[in-house]
Write a protein that holds these residues in place. Structure first.
Motif, PDB file in Angstrom:
ATOM      1  N   ASP A  83      80.152   5.434  37.294  1.00 14.20           N
ATOM      2  CA  ASP A  83      79.906   4.815  35.999  1.00 14.20           C
ATOM      3  C   ASP A  83      79.459   5.879  34.993  1.00 14.20           C
ATOM      4  OD1 ASP A  83      79.265   3.284  33.834  1.00 14.20           O
ATOM      5  OD2 ASP A  83      78.014   1.856  34.929  1.00 14.20           O
ATOM      6  N   PRO A  84      80.242   6.142  33.940  1.00 15.60           N
ATOM      7  CA  PRO A  84      79.826   7.152  32.951  1.00 15.60           C
ATOM      8  C   PRO A  84      78.485   6.824  32.304  1.00 15.60           C
ATOM      9  CG  PRO A  84      82.131   6.529  32.639  1.00 15.60           C
ATOM     10  CD  PRO A  84      81.546   5.559  33.618  1.00 15.60           C
ATOM     11  N   LEU A  85      78.144   5.536  32.235  1.00 14.37           N
ATOM     12  CA  LEU A  85      76.881   5.152  31.619  1.00 14.37           C
ATOM     13  C   LEU A  85      75.696   5.748  32.370  1.00 14.37           C
ATOM     14  CD1 LEU A  85      75.447   3.537  29.432  1.00 14.37           C
ATOM     15  CD2 LEU A  85      75.499   1.549  30.968  1.00 14.37           C
ATOM     16  N   ALA A  86      75.798   5.828  33.690  1.00 19.69           N
ATOM     17  CA  ALA A  86      74.715   6.412  34.471  1.00 19.69           C
ATOM     18  C   ALA A  86      74.501   7.874  34.096  1.00 19.69           C
ATOM     19  CB  ALA A  86      75.029   6.290  35.971  1.00 19.69           C
ATOM     20  N   HIS A  87      75.578   8.586  33.823  1.00 21.58           N
ATOM     21  CA  HIS A  87      75.459   9.999  33.458  1.00 21.58           C
ATOM     22  C   HIS A  87      74.899  10.149  32.034  1.00 21.58           C
ATOM     23  CE1 HIS A  87      77.609  11.485  37.035  1.00 21.58           C
ATOM     24  NE2 HIS A  87      78.294  10.360  36.922  1.00 21.58           N
ATOM     25  N   LEU A  88      75.340   9.287  31.109  1.00 19.06           N
ATOM     26  CA  LEU A  88      74.831   9.349  29.749  1.00 19.06           C
ATOM     27  C   LEU A  88      73.333   9.032  29.713  1.00 19.06           C
ATOM     28  CD1 LEU A  88      77.690   7.630  27.704  1.00 19.06           C
ATOM     29  CD2 LEU A  88      76.962  10.003  27.529  1.00 19.06           C
ATOM     30  N   ALA A  89      72.950   8.000  30.455  1.00 19.99           N
ATOM     31  CA  ALA A  89      71.546   7.614  30.471  1.00 19.99           C
ATOM     32  C   ALA A  89      70.682   8.713  31.075  1.00 19.99           C
ATOM     33  CB  ALA A  89      71.365   6.316  31.263  1.00 19.99           C
ATOM     34  N   GLY A  90      71.196   9.391  32.095  1.00 26.08           N
ATOM     35  CA  GLY A  90      70.426  10.451  32.727  1.00 26.08           C
ATOM     36  C   GLY A  90      70.363  11.729  31.919  1.00 26.08           C
ATOM     37  N   ALA A  91      71.219  11.841  30.904  1.00 24.51           N
ATOM     38  CA  ALA A  91      71.248  13.067  30.099  1.00 24.51           C
ATOM     39  C   ALA A  91      70.161  13.090  29.034  1.00 24.51           C
ATOM     40  CB  ALA A  91      72.619  13.229  29.434  1.00 24.51           C
ATOM     41  N   TRP A  92      69.587  11.919  28.715  1.00 26.88           N
ATOM     42  CA  TRP A  92      68.586  11.867  27.646  1.00 26.88           C
ATOM     43  C   TRP A  92      67.194  11.800  28.245  1.00 26.88           C
ATOM     44  CZ3 TRP A  92      64.798   8.530  25.647  1.00 26.88           C
ATOM     45  CH2 TRP A  92      64.337   8.882  24.362  1.00 26.88           C
ATOM     46  N   ASP A  93      66.276  12.545  27.662  1.00 20.47           N
ATOM     47  CA  ASP A  93      64.914  12.585  28.172  1.00 20.47           C
ATOM     48  C   ASP A  93      63.943  12.514  27.000  1.00 20.47           C
ATOM     49  OD1 ASP A  93      62.441  14.624  28.960  1.00 20.47           O
ATOM     50  OD2 ASP A  93      63.052  13.307  30.594  1.00 20.47           O
ATOM     51  N   ALA A  94      63.056  11.531  27.023  1.00 18.80           N
ATOM     52  CA  ALA A  94      62.113  11.340  25.916  1.00 18.80           C
ATOM     53  C   ALA A  94      61.176  12.528  25.756  1.00 18.80           C
ATOM     54  CB  ALA A  94      61.313  10.056  26.126  1.00 18.80           C
ATOM     55  N   ALA A  95      60.746  13.127  26.865  1.00 19.23           N
ATOM     56  CA  ALA A  95      59.817  14.257  26.781  1.00 19.23           C
ATOM     57  C   ALA A  95      60.456  15.430  26.048  1.00 19.23           C
ATOM     58  CB  ALA A  95      59.373  14.677  28.184  1.00 19.23           C
ATOM     59  N   ARG A  96      61.724  15.712  26.349  1.00 16.81           N
ATOM     60  CA  ARG A  96      62.410  16.808  25.657  1.00 16.81           C
ATOM     61  C   ARG A  96      62.605  16.481  24.176  1.00 16.81           C
ATOM     62  NH1 ARG A  96      65.712  16.994  30.400  1.00 16.81           N
ATOM     63  NH2 ARG A  96      67.411  15.976  29.275  1.00 16.81           N
ATOM     64  N   ALA A  97      62.898  15.211  23.886  1.00 14.36           N
ATOM     65  CA  ALA A  97      63.106  14.817  22.490  1.00 14.36           C
ATOM     66  C   ALA A  97      61.829  15.003  21.678  1.00 14.36           C
ATOM     67  CB  ALA A  97      63.584  13.372  22.417  1.00 14.36           C
ATOM     68  N   ARG A  98      60.690  14.616  22.236  1.00 11.69           N
ATOM     69  CA  ARG A  98      59.443  14.742  21.474  1.00 11.69           C
ATOM     70  C   ARG A  98      58.991  16.199  21.376  1.00 11.69           C
ATOM     71  NH1 ARG A  98      55.188  11.100  24.610  1.00 11.69           N
ATOM     72  NH2 ARG A  98      53.625  12.227  23.368  1.00 11.69           N
ATOM     73  N   GLU A  99      59.266  17.003  22.388  1.00 12.72           N
ATOM     74  CA  GLU A  99      58.965  18.428  22.287  1.00 12.72           C
ATOM     75  C   GLU A  99      59.796  19.074  21.181  1.00 12.72           C
ATOM     76  OE1 GLU A  99      59.676  20.071  26.104  1.00 12.72           O
ATOM     77  OE2 GLU A  99      57.980  19.044  27.061  1.00 12.72           O
ATOM     78  N   GLY A 100      61.074  18.698  21.117  1.00 17.46           N
ATOM     79  CA  GLY A 100      61.929  19.217  20.060  1.00 17.46           C
ATOM     80  C   GLY A 100      61.472  18.763  18.684  1.00 17.46           C
TER      81      GLY A 100
END
Length: 266
Positions: free
Chosen positions: A186-203
């Motif tokens: 399922d491509p959705l599983a890969h898309l969901a796993g590619a995003w990380d809230a901790a990295r987003a807030r650090e950026g």
């Protein structure tokens, strides 16, 4: 509104009055199947709890309303100002009277009705646009309003980022397919796993500090602000890649399936 005009406006300390009403009015214009609705409804609910608790008026917050106690007792509190500035940027991105929202919100506005983009993708893209773009710029707005640098607003940033992360986790949990629907193809599983809230807030924090040093209204600051919106927008567009429905998972090509070609054999 240009970025220079926004910076001048940001020097006025907001009260936050009417944010819930403005969010409710914006939500009323979203049809039930709109991709922005799950994130928007959760955002509106958070503000309703906030204002029901007294917003910045009485001081204690929390209690039976369920609003976080750290949501600031005063209009001049960095946490209070940051929440209002953040909501204002989100409302501006939704406003269809402005045909050119920030680049990070353009994919969401353009693809919000796409039938092959699943609810979890819209939730993740909305979260990334708000955390990765709106939050650092709202932090700069807060500093301008209060005469403070990012470091002086660091505690407020962490509090608001924590709240946003919890909000996003709730939205994503409701939008996530049931466990039985997840499968390796399922491509959705890969898309969901590619995003990380901790990295987003650090950026987001790094972007705010860099822009503060450059000054947002300077030519270099305006260029970096555009680059921030474009970079976040690229990630949002990738998160909104149309994927196959979970009921009809894509088939793995034979050369990648460990078949007689021996391509995947050890």
């Amino acid at each position: 509104m240009t970025e220079a005009q926004r910076v001048r406006q940001s020097r006025q300390q907001p009260t936050g009055a009417g944010i819930t009403g403005r969010l409710a009015a914006a939500g009323a214009g979203l049809p039930p199947g709109d991709g922005l609705r799950p994130f928007h409804d959760a955002y509106l609910a958070a503000w309703q709890r906030y204002e029901d608790s007294g917003g910045g008026g009485s001081g204690s917050g929390g209690g039976a309303t369920g609003a976080p106690a750290e949501w600031g007792p005063a209009a001049g509190d960095p946490g209070r100002v940051l929440r209002v500035r953040l909501a204002e940027r989100y409302l501006a991105a939704l406003d269809t009277a402005h045909p050119q929202p920030p680049a990070c919100w353009q994919p969401l506005r353009q693809l919000r009705g796409h039938p092959a983009i699943r609810p979890l993708q819209f939730a993740l893209a909305s979260a990334h646009a708000h955390l990765g773009h709106d939050l650092p710029l709202a932090l700069l707005d807060t500093g301008s309003a209060l005469g403070l640098g990012p470091q002086s607003c660091g505690a407020a940033f962490e509090e608001v980022a924590d709240e946003l992360t919890a909000l996003v986790e709730g939205v994503c949990e409701r939008a996530r397919p049931v466990a039985e629907q997840w499968h390796v193809g399922d491509p959705l599983a890969h898309l969901a796993g590619a995003w990380d809230a901790a990295r987003a807030r650090e950026g987001a924090w790094d972007a705010a500090v860099a822009l503060w040093e450059l000054r947002p209204a300077s030519p270099a600051g305006r260029g970096c602000t555009r680059a921030l919106a474009a970079g976040v927008g690229l990630a949002c567009r990738l998160l909104l890649t149309p994927v196959a429905d979970a009921e009809r998972p894509p088939r793995m090509p034979a050369q990648f399936s460990g078949s007689s070609t021996g391509a995947m054999s050890s």
